[in-house]
Write a protein that holds these residues in place. Structure first.
Motif, PDB file in Angstrom:
ATOM      1  N   VAL A 193       2.226  20.291  -7.825  1.00  0.00           N
ATOM      2  CA  VAL A 193       1.966  19.423  -6.258  1.00  0.00           C
ATOM      3  C   VAL A 193       0.415  18.413  -7.063  1.00  0.00           C
ATOM      4  CG1 VAL A 193       1.516  18.486  -4.124  1.00  0.00           C
ATOM      5  CG2 VAL A 193       2.719  20.860  -4.639  1.00  0.00           C
ATOM      6  N   GLY A 194       0.371  16.992  -6.459  1.00  0.00           N
ATOM      7  CA  GLY A 194      -0.766  16.599  -7.144  1.00  0.00           C
ATOM      8  C   GLY A 194      -1.492  16.226  -6.062  1.00  0.00           C
ATOM      9  N   TYR A 195      -2.390  15.653  -5.798  1.00  0.00           N
ATOM     10  CA  TYR A 195      -3.561  15.128  -4.907  1.00  0.00           C
ATOM     11  C   TYR A 195      -4.398  14.401  -5.586  1.00  0.00           C
ATOM     12  CZ  TYR A 195      -7.330  15.704  -1.551  1.00  0.00           C
ATOM     13  OH  TYR A 195      -8.435  15.809  -0.444  1.00  0.00           O
ATOM     14  N   TYR A 196      -4.220  13.098  -4.272  1.00  0.00           N
ATOM     15  CA  TYR A 196      -5.416  11.618  -4.543  1.00  0.00           C
ATOM     16  C   TYR A 196      -6.186  11.792  -3.075  1.00  0.00           C
ATOM     17  CZ  TYR A 196      -6.820   6.861  -4.529  1.00  0.00           C
ATOM     18  OH  TYR A 196      -7.611   6.345  -5.117  1.00  0.00           O
ATOM     19  N   SER A 197      -8.010  12.070  -2.839  1.00  0.00           N
ATOM     20  CA  SER A 197      -8.584  10.960  -2.277  1.00  0.00           C
ATOM     21  C   SER A 197      -9.229  10.381  -2.293  1.00  0.00           C
ATOM     22  CB  SER A 197      -9.698  13.032  -1.360  1.00  0.00           C
ATOM     23  OG  SER A 197     -10.262  12.342  -0.637  1.00  0.00           O
ATOM     24  N   PRO A 198      -9.132   9.219  -1.351  1.00  0.00           N
ATOM     25  CA  PRO A 198      -9.823   7.996  -2.152  1.00  0.00           C
ATOM     26  C   PRO A 198     -11.434   7.992  -1.171  1.00  0.00           C
ATOM     27  CG  PRO A 198      -7.818   7.120  -1.264  1.00  0.00           C
ATOM     28  CD  PRO A 198      -8.311   8.810  -1.366  1.00  0.00           C
ATOM     29  N   ALA A 199     -11.178   9.515  -0.325  1.00  0.00           N
ATOM     30  CA  ALA A 199     -12.914   9.739  -0.668  1.00  0.00           C
ATOM     31  C   ALA A 199     -13.644  10.896  -1.091  1.00  0.00           C
ATOM     32  CB  ALA A 199     -12.542  10.033   1.343  1.00  0.00           C
ATOM     33  N   LYS A 200     -12.345  11.172  -1.816  1.00  0.00           N
ATOM     34  CA  LYS A 200     -13.276  12.558  -2.592  1.00  0.00           C
ATOM     35  C   LYS A 200     -14.093  13.288  -1.809  1.00  0.00           C
ATOM     36  CE  LYS A 200     -14.094   9.580  -6.004  1.00  0.00           C
ATOM     37  NZ  LYS A 200     -12.746   9.265  -7.500  1.00  0.00           N
ATOM     38  N   ARG A 201     -12.658  13.893  -0.915  1.00  0.00           N
ATOM     39  CA  ARG A 201     -13.512  14.940   0.067  1.00  0.00           C
ATOM     40  C   ARG A 201     -12.168  16.190  -0.601  1.00  0.00           C
ATOM     41  NH1 ARG A 201     -12.621  11.305   4.278  1.00  0.00           N
ATOM     42  NH2 ARG A 201     -10.191  10.757   4.413  1.00  0.00           N
ATOM     43  N   PRO A 202     -12.284  17.495  -1.209  1.00  0.00           N
ATOM     44  CA  PRO A 202     -12.009  19.010  -1.362  1.00  0.00           C
ATOM     45  C   PRO A 202     -10.335  18.751  -0.495  1.00  0.00           C
ATOM     46  CG  PRO A 202     -13.805  19.500  -0.209  1.00  0.00           C
ATOM     47  CD  PRO A 202     -13.839  17.992   0.490  1.00  0.00           C
ATOM     48  N   PRO A 203      -9.642  18.990  -1.393  1.00  0.00           N
ATOM     49  CA  PRO A 203      -8.681  19.694  -1.228  1.00  0.00           C
ATOM     50  C   PRO A 203      -8.184  20.638  -0.426  1.00  0.00           C
ATOM     51  CG  PRO A 203      -9.313  20.233  -3.644  1.00  0.00           C
ATOM     52  CD  PRO A 203     -10.041  19.288  -3.401  1.00  0.00           C
ATOM     53  N   PRO A 204      -6.511  20.668  -0.154  1.00  0.00           N
ATOM     54  CA  PRO A 204      -6.500  22.034   0.956  1.00  0.00           C
ATOM     55  C   PRO A 204      -6.309  23.261   0.481  1.00  0.00           C
ATOM     56  CG  PRO A 204      -4.901  19.727   0.681  1.00  0.00           C
ATOM     57  CD  PRO A 204      -5.624  19.212  -0.430  1.00  0.00           C
ATOM     58  N   SER A 205      -6.182  24.320   0.785  1.00  0.00           N
ATOM     59  CA  SER A 205      -5.669  25.377  -0.071  1.00  0.00           C
ATOM     60  C   SER A 205      -4.063  25.476  -0.051  1.00  0.00           C
ATOM     61  CB  SER A 205      -6.369  26.758   0.859  1.00  0.00           C
ATOM     62  OG  SER A 205      -7.698  26.439   0.304  1.00  0.00           O
ATOM     63  N   LEU A 206      -3.544  25.627  -1.042  1.00  0.00           N
ATOM     64  CA  LEU A 206      -1.803  25.314  -1.262  1.00  0.00           C
ATOM     65  C   LEU A 206      -1.575  26.769  -0.624  1.00  0.00           C
ATOM     66  CD1 LEU A 206      -0.766  22.757  -3.389  1.00  0.00           C
ATOM     67  CD2 LEU A 206      -0.883  22.739  -1.591  1.00  0.00           C
ATOM     68  N   PRO A 207      -0.317  27.068  -0.389  1.00  0.00           N
ATOM     69  CA  PRO A 207       0.444  28.548  -0.088  1.00  0.00           C
ATOM     70  C   PRO A 207       0.870  29.004  -1.641  1.00  0.00           C
ATOM     71  CG  PRO A 207       1.554  27.239   1.425  1.00  0.00           C
ATOM     72  CD  PRO A 207       0.416  25.983   0.467  1.00  0.00           C
ATOM     73  N   ALA A 208       0.745  30.572  -2.118  1.00  0.00           N
ATOM     74  CA  ALA A 208       1.537  30.947  -2.864  1.00  0.00           C
ATOM     75  C   ALA A 208       2.690  30.371  -4.149  1.00  0.00           C
ATOM     76  CB  ALA A 208       1.200  32.039  -3.077  1.00  0.00           C
ATOM     77  N   GLY A 209       2.603  30.153  -4.859  1.00  0.00           N
ATOM     78  CA  GLY A 209       3.987  29.617  -5.468  1.00  0.00           C
ATOM     79  C   GLY A 209       3.403  27.671  -5.881  1.00  0.00           C
ATOM     80  N   TYR A 210       2.322  27.405  -5.311  1.00  0.00           N
ATOM     81  CA  TYR A 210       2.163  26.161  -5.880  1.00  0.00           C
ATOM     82  C   TYR A 210       0.674  25.620  -6.979  1.00  0.00           C
ATOM     83  CZ  TYR A 210       5.492  24.960  -2.153  1.00  0.00           C
ATOM     84  OH  TYR A 210       6.822  25.355  -1.323  1.00  0.00           O
ATOM     85  N   VAL A 211       1.011  24.860  -7.400  1.00  0.00           N
ATOM     86  CA  VAL A 211      -0.411  24.813  -8.428  1.00  0.00           C
ATOM     87  C   VAL A 211      -0.419  23.609  -7.864  1.00  0.00           C
ATOM     88  CG1 VAL A 211      -1.009  24.451 -10.324  1.00  0.00           C
ATOM     89  CG2 VAL A 211       1.047  26.406 -10.182  1.00  0.00           C
ATOM     90  N   LEU A 212      -1.739  23.519  -7.567  1.00  0.00           N
ATOM     91  CA  LEU A 212      -2.396  21.883  -6.746  1.00  0.00           C
ATOM     92  C   LEU A 212      -3.063  20.959  -8.295  1.00  0.00           C
ATOM     93  CD1 LEU A 212      -2.620  19.619  -4.769  1.00  0.00           C
ATOM     94  CD2 LEU A 212      -5.252  20.983  -4.265  1.00  0.00           C
ATOM     95  N   HIS A 213      -2.788  20.137  -8.477  1.00  0.00           N
ATOM     96  CA  HIS A 213      -3.564  18.961  -9.630  1.00  0.00           C
ATOM     97  C   HIS A 213      -4.314  18.076  -8.711  1.00  0.00           C
ATOM     98  CE1 HIS A 213      -1.478  21.288 -12.756  1.00  0.00           C
ATOM     99  NE2 HIS A 213      -0.584  21.215 -11.647  1.00  0.00           N
ATOM    100  N   GLN A 214      -5.541  18.023  -8.988  1.00  0.00           N
ATOM    101  CA  GLN A 214      -6.222  16.663  -9.036  1.00  0.00           C
ATOM    102  C   GLN A 214      -5.725  15.131  -9.189  1.00  0.00           C
ATOM    103  OE1 GLN A 214      -9.389  17.449  -6.460  1.00  0.00           O
ATOM    104  NE2 GLN A 214      -9.623  14.964  -5.534  1.00  0.00           N
ATOM    105  N   VAL A 215      -5.945  14.283  -8.920  1.00  0.00           N
ATOM    106  CA  VAL A 215      -5.210  12.999  -9.439  1.00  0.00           C
ATOM    107  C   VAL A 215      -5.772  11.699  -8.993  1.00  0.00           C
ATOM    108  CG1 VAL A 215      -3.146  11.003  -9.572  1.00  0.00           C
ATOM    109  CG2 VAL A 215      -2.598  13.019  -8.869  1.00  0.00           C
ATOM    110  N   THR A 216      -7.108  11.841  -9.494  1.00  0.00           N
ATOM    111  CA  THR A 216      -7.777  10.889  -9.969  1.00  0.00           C
ATOM    112  C   THR A 216      -7.858   9.029 -10.303  1.00  0.00           C
ATOM    113  OG1 THR A 216      -9.122  11.027 -12.029  1.00  0.00           O
ATOM    114  CG2 THR A 216      -9.676  12.407 -10.194  1.00  0.00           C
ATOM    115  N   VAL A 217      -6.684   8.621 -11.057  1.00  0.00           N
ATOM    116  CA  VAL A 217      -6.596   7.371 -11.075  1.00  0.00           C
ATOM    117  C   VAL A 217      -6.558   7.025 -10.209  1.00  0.00           C
ATOM    118  CG1 VAL A 217      -4.869   5.858 -11.689  1.00  0.00           C
ATOM    119  CG2 VAL A 217      -4.506   8.610 -12.518  1.00  0.00           C
TER     120      VAL A 217
END
Length: 430
Positions: free
Chosen positions: A23-47
């Motif tokens: 799962v990708g995560y994009y935050s224009p305000a650079k806020r920390p990502p949420p914690s995902l349930p087990a079985g999901y892997v989070l990737h910070q998208v910075t484009v």
């Protein structure tokens, strides 16, 4: 670029799939990502701006206010499912605004259960989209295979929708029409054919789509080079697989121009004398039978002349058979001039001819016969710069009630014999 973050052991342990989902995560305000349930892997998208994303699901941070960031996330909508993540629960109106703005779902990122449900919904949507993609891909392959197959067929093939607009064709049809498929598709028959021909095609198409089934008929077409040819159209309706309603038609064209020409040649050969091209004896009796039937219905007169060239053997003996053949053609030319429709004549054999005079009684037949005799007498045949005189004797008879055509001819032939006995170059009636 993306930064990989794994779920922790203290997060929700529900596993929505057997394999971890990226799962990708994009935050224009650079806020920390949420914690995902087990079985999901989070990737910070910075484009910057968000114009590309390698993941099928992307969480988009909208903060506590629910305002969409000024990023071009619409460019990834075709390949990525966007879930707007808020800090706290948003009002229903704000969520609707986000959905109207282009996101696929809205979730409170602080609520682990709601986040899990949103991710699960995303997975289900992606799974369905994958199934639809596979179906579309299979249909595309099937379509391409069908197109390749029909492109290799020599006959022009085309498809139309219910409105009669072209929706597809093969290479042979492109060559026939002189346009690429891109120009044919979306066109009507009036765009690709002369108006008088297009009218015929349009009427036939509409009749077929109203009645259903198969339609076969002959019609003229105009090729790209302007040549008019004759084809046989073979058409059949196409139907919607679900409703069964007619949604168009498929058709093919078989060029039968050469066959028609051959048929005409064979018909001509069957009806005509090979030397003079006048009707032959068989065709004369066919036309005479039809004329007799018409005469009986209207009580009109019908007469027959039997004509013979006097001393024709002397022409052959003195000038040769080529001259004799030319003399017969000269006589045919005179008969064409003197006998207008509906009258006809035929070469009965040798130098003898039959003439059928519709609507003529015996007196009128005699007058026509005299006109023919005088024309032959006064217009000599020119052969090799030499004028060759010709004379004819003619017998005339009118068809009597209950009499067969052959019987009338026999009486006219007797009259012809009388004309010969009386010195030739004259007309006698029976």
């Amino acid at each position: 670029m993306a930064e990989r973050m794994h779920a922790t052991d203290t997060q929700n342990t529900s596993v929505p799939s057997e394999k971890a989902v990226d799962v990708g995560y994009y935050s224009p305000a650079k806020r920390p990502p949420p914690s995902l349930p087990a079985g999901y892997v989070l990737h910070q998208v910075t484009v910057q701006p968000l114009s590309s994303c390698p993941f099928q699901v992307c969480l988009l941070d909208v903060g506590a206010t629910g305002e969409l960031p000024t990023c071009d996330f619409h460019r990834i909508r075709d390949t990525t499912l966007i879930i707007a993540c808020s800090s706290g629960e948003l009002a229903a109106k704000t969520q609707l605004t986000l959905l109207d703005g282009g996101v696929d779902d809205v979730v409170d990122a602080d609520d682990a259960d709601l986040l899990l449900l949103a991710l699960k919904r995303a997975e289900l949507v992606i799974s369905r989209q994958g199934g639809l993609f596979r179906k579309c891909r299979d249909l595309a392959i099937e379509r391409d295979n069908l197109q390749s197959a029909i492109d290799n067929l020599p006959s022009p093939i085309f498809f139309k929708n219910r409105a009669g607009i072209y929706s597809g064709c093969n290479k042979a049809f492109e060559a026939f029409i002189g346009l690429p498929a891109s120009k044919v598709n979306g066109a009507s028959v009036y765009d690709v054919a002369p108006a008088e021909l297009a009218k015929v095609y349009e009427a036939a198409d509409e009749e077929l789509m109203q009645q259903g089934g198969v339609q076969i008929y002959e019609a003229d077409v105009c090729y790209a080079d302007g040549e008019r040819r004759t084809v046989t159209f073979h058409k059949a309706v196409t139907r919607d697989r679900v409703s069964g309603e007619v949604n168009g038609l498929a058709g093919s064209m078989l060029d039968i121009t050469e066959r028609k020409r051959l048929e005409e040649q064979l018909k001509w050969a069957a009806e005509r004398d090979a030397l003079t091209e006048a009707y032959n004896r068989r065709r004369f009796f066919e036309l005479a039978a039809a004329a007799k039937e018409r005469a009986q219905k209207t009580s009109a007169s019908l007469s027959i002349l039997v004509l013979d060239v006097d001393h024709f053997k002397l022409i052959n003996d003195r000038y040769g058979h080529a001259c004799g053949d030319a003399a017969l053609n000269h006589l045919v030319g005179l008969l064409k001039r003197e006998l207008q429709e509906p009258h006809i004549f035929a070469r009965a054999g040798g130098e003898e001819f039959y003439c059928l005079l519709e609507g003529c009684d015996l007196n009128e037949a005699f007058e026509i016969a005299e006109r023919i005799r005088k024309a032959v007498e006064t217009v000599p045949h020119l052969h090799d710069q030499q004028l060759i005189s010709m004379r004819v004797s003619i017998g005339a008879a009118t068809v009597r009630d209950g009499e067969k055509i052959s019987q009338t001819i026999a009486r006219a032939d007797e009259a012809l014999y009388s004309a010969k006995q009386a010195g030739r170059n004259r007309v006698c009636v029976a």
